[in-house]
Design a protein around this motif. Structure first.
Motif, PDB file in Angstrom:
ATOM      1  N   GLY A  17       0.822  -1.203   0.000  1.00 33.62           N
ATOM      2  CA  GLY A  17       0.000   0.000   0.000  1.00 33.62           C
ATOM      3  C   GLY A  17       0.853   1.248   0.000  1.00 33.62           C
ATOM      4  O   GLY A  17       2.004   1.239  -0.426  1.00 33.62           O
ATOM      5  N   ARG A  18       0.293   2.332   0.519  1.00 35.90           N
ATOM      6  CA  ARG A  18       0.982   3.630   0.473  1.00 35.90           C
ATOM      7  C   ARG A  18       2.065   3.779   1.524  1.00 35.90           C
ATOM      8  O   ARG A  18       2.999   4.558   1.347  1.00 35.90           O
ATOM      9  N   ALA A  19       1.931   3.080   2.648  1.00 34.64           N
ATOM     10  CA  ALA A  19       2.907   3.220   3.731  1.00 34.64           C
ATOM     11  C   ALA A  19       2.789   2.052   4.697  1.00 34.64           C
ATOM     12  O   ALA A  19       1.766   1.370   4.741  1.00 34.64           O
ATOM     13  N   VAL A  20       3.844   1.860   5.471  1.00 37.35           N
ATOM     14  CA  VAL A  20       3.873   0.854   6.531  1.00 37.35           C
ATOM     15  C   VAL A  20       3.852   1.599   7.858  1.00 37.35           C
ATOM     16  O   VAL A  20       4.658   2.508   8.075  1.00 37.35           O
ATOM     17  N   LEU A  21       2.920   1.245   8.725  1.00 34.71           N
ATOM     18  CA  LEU A  21       2.823   1.863  10.045  1.00 34.71           C
ATOM     19  C   LEU A  21       3.391   0.896  11.071  1.00 34.71           C
ATOM     20  O   LEU A  21       2.981  -0.262  11.130  1.00 34.71           O
ATOM     21  N   VAL A  22       4.333   1.379  11.856  1.00 35.63           N
ATOM     22  CA  VAL A  22       5.007   0.560  12.863  1.00 35.63           C
ATOM     23  C   VAL A  22       4.731   1.177  14.229  1.00 35.63           C
ATOM     24  O   VAL A  22       4.896   2.391  14.404  1.00 35.63           O
ATOM     25  N   PRO A  23       4.324   0.381  15.208  1.00 34.21           N
ATOM     26  CA  PRO A  23       4.079   0.954  16.537  1.00 34.21           C
ATOM     27  C   PRO A  23       5.371   1.461  17.168  1.00 34.21           C
ATOM     28  O   PRO A  23       6.434   0.849  17.021  1.00 34.21           O
ATOM     29  N   ALA A  24       5.275   2.576  17.863  1.00 38.17           N
ATOM     30  CA  ALA A  24       6.445   3.188  18.494  1.00 38.17           C
ATOM     31  C   ALA A  24       7.122   2.239  19.482  1.00 38.17           C
ATOM     32  O   ALA A  24       8.328   2.350  19.713  1.00 38.17           O
ATOM     33  N   ALA A  25       6.383   1.304  20.036  1.00 33.33           N
ATOM     34  CA  ALA A  25       6.968   0.341  20.975  1.00 33.33           C
ATOM     35  C   ALA A  25       7.993  -0.569  20.301  1.00 33.33           C
ATOM     36  O   ALA A  25       8.795  -1.207  20.979  1.00 33.33           O
ATOM     37  N   ALA A  26       7.996  -0.607  18.974  1.00 28.29           N
ATOM     38  CA  ALA A  26       8.937  -1.465  18.248  1.00 28.29           C
ATOM     39  C   ALA A  26      10.317  -0.832  18.102  1.00 28.29           C
ATOM     40  O   ALA A  26      11.259  -1.509  17.712  1.00 28.29           O
ATOM     41  N   VAL A  27      10.429   0.464  18.393  1.00 29.51           N
ATOM     42  CA  VAL A  27      11.726   1.142  18.282  1.00 29.51           C
ATOM     43  C   VAL A  27      12.169   1.642  19.651  1.00 29.51           C
ATOM     44  O   VAL A  27      11.349   1.867  20.537  1.00 29.51           O
ATOM     45  N   ALA A  58      -5.255   5.685  19.606  1.00 30.81           N
ATOM     46  CA  ALA A  58      -6.206   5.712  18.492  1.00 30.81           C
ATOM     47  C   ALA A  58      -6.048   6.988  17.675  1.00 30.81           C
ATOM     48  O   ALA A  58      -6.081   6.956  16.442  1.00 30.81           O
ATOM     49  N   ALA A  59      -5.858   8.110  18.349  1.00 29.52           N
ATOM     50  CA  ALA A  59      -5.713   9.385  17.642  1.00 29.52           C
ATOM     51  C   ALA A  59      -4.478   9.377  16.743  1.00 29.52           C
ATOM     52  O   ALA A  59      -4.529   9.841  15.598  1.00 29.52           O
ATOM     53  N   ALA A  60      -3.367   8.844  17.245  1.00 28.21           N
ATOM     54  CA  ALA A  60      -2.138   8.790  16.447  1.00 28.21           C
ATOM     55  C   ALA A  60      -2.307   7.855  15.255  1.00 28.21           C
ATOM     56  O   ALA A  60      -1.845   8.156  14.151  1.00 28.21           O
ATOM     57  N   LEU A  61      -2.974   6.730  15.469  1.00 26.18           N
ATOM     58  CA  LEU A  61      -3.210   5.797  14.374  1.00 26.18           C
ATOM     59  C   LEU A  61      -4.088   6.435  13.305  1.00 26.18           C
ATOM     60  O   LEU A  61      -3.784   6.360  12.112  1.00 26.18           O
ATOM     61  N   LEU A  62      -5.158   7.076  13.708  1.00 26.04           N
ATOM     62  CA  LEU A  62      -6.035   7.735  12.735  1.00 26.04           C
ATOM     63  C   LEU A  62      -5.303   8.831  11.973  1.00 26.04           C
ATOM     64  O   LEU A  62      -5.460   8.964  10.758  1.00 26.04           O
ATOM     65  N   ALA A  63      -4.487   9.610  12.674  1.00 29.56           N
ATOM     66  CA  ALA A  63      -3.714  10.665  12.009  1.00 29.56           C
ATOM     67  C   ALA A  63      -2.738  10.065  11.007  1.00 29.56           C
ATOM     68  O   ALA A  63      -2.587  10.571   9.891  1.00 29.56           O
ATOM     69  N   ALA A  64      -2.075   8.973  11.381  1.00 26.49           N
ATOM     70  CA  ALA A  64      -1.120   8.328  10.479  1.00 26.49           C
ATOM     71  C   ALA A  64      -1.828   7.757   9.252  1.00 26.49           C
ATOM     72  O   ALA A  64      -1.318   7.856   8.137  1.00 26.49           O
ATOM     73  N   LEU A  65      -2.989   7.176   9.445  1.00 22.82           N
ATOM     74  CA  LEU A  65      -3.752   6.646   8.314  1.00 22.82           C
ATOM     75  C   LEU A  65      -4.199   7.773   7.390  1.00 22.82           C
ATOM     76  O   LEU A  65      -4.147   7.643   6.168  1.00 22.82           O
ATOM     77  N   ARG A  66      -4.617   8.866   7.970  1.00 25.90           N
ATOM     78  CA  ARG A  66      -5.073  10.010   7.184  1.00 25.90           C
ATOM     79  C   ARG A  66      -3.918  10.633   6.398  1.00 25.90           C
ATOM     80  O   ARG A  66      -4.073  11.017   5.247  1.00 25.90           O
ATOM     81  N   ASP A  67      -2.745  10.712   7.024  1.00 24.49           N
ATOM     82  CA  ASP A  67      -1.610  11.408   6.426  1.00 24.49           C
ATOM     83  C   ASP A  67      -0.767  10.542   5.499  1.00 24.49           C
ATOM     84  O   ASP A  67       0.092  11.055   4.803  1.00 24.49           O
ATOM     85  N   SER A  68      -0.973   9.238   5.512  1.00 26.10           N
ATOM     86  CA  SER A  68      -0.112   8.373   4.685  1.00 26.10           C
ATOM     87  C   SER A  68      -0.717   8.109   3.330  1.00 26.10           C
ATOM     88  O   SER A  68      -1.789   8.419   3.002  1.00 26.10           O
TER      89      SER A  68
END
Length: 68
Positions: A17-27, A58-68
């Motif tokens: 897809g357009r981008a890969v979202l990785v949870p911050a806990a993974a870094v 949830a807010a960060a996930l929604l923002a990332a989905l919207r912006d990616s």
């Protein structure tokens, strides 16, 4: 998980897809790299898709989905 673990799995999926979202806990908090010192930029280069590190809300996930 290490960056290579994520890379190996995602490489088997085909179109990412357009981008890969990785949870911050993974870094790591201090330097933003995975446990194996792979950076999100390295992962993006290897996968051929942008990689965005997302805070665990949830807010960060929604923002990332919207912006990616």
């Amino acid at each position: 998980l290490t960056g290579r673990d994520i890379q190996r799995h995602l490489a088997t999926l085909g179109d990412l897809g357009r981008a890969v979202l990785v949870p911050a806990a993974a870094v790591r908090d201090v330097d933003g790299v995975f446990l194996d010192d792979l950076t999100p930029a390295d992962l993006a280069r290897d996968l051929g898709a942008p990689v965005h590190v997302v805070e665990p809300s949830a807010a960060a996930l929604l923002a990332a989905l919207r912006d990616s």
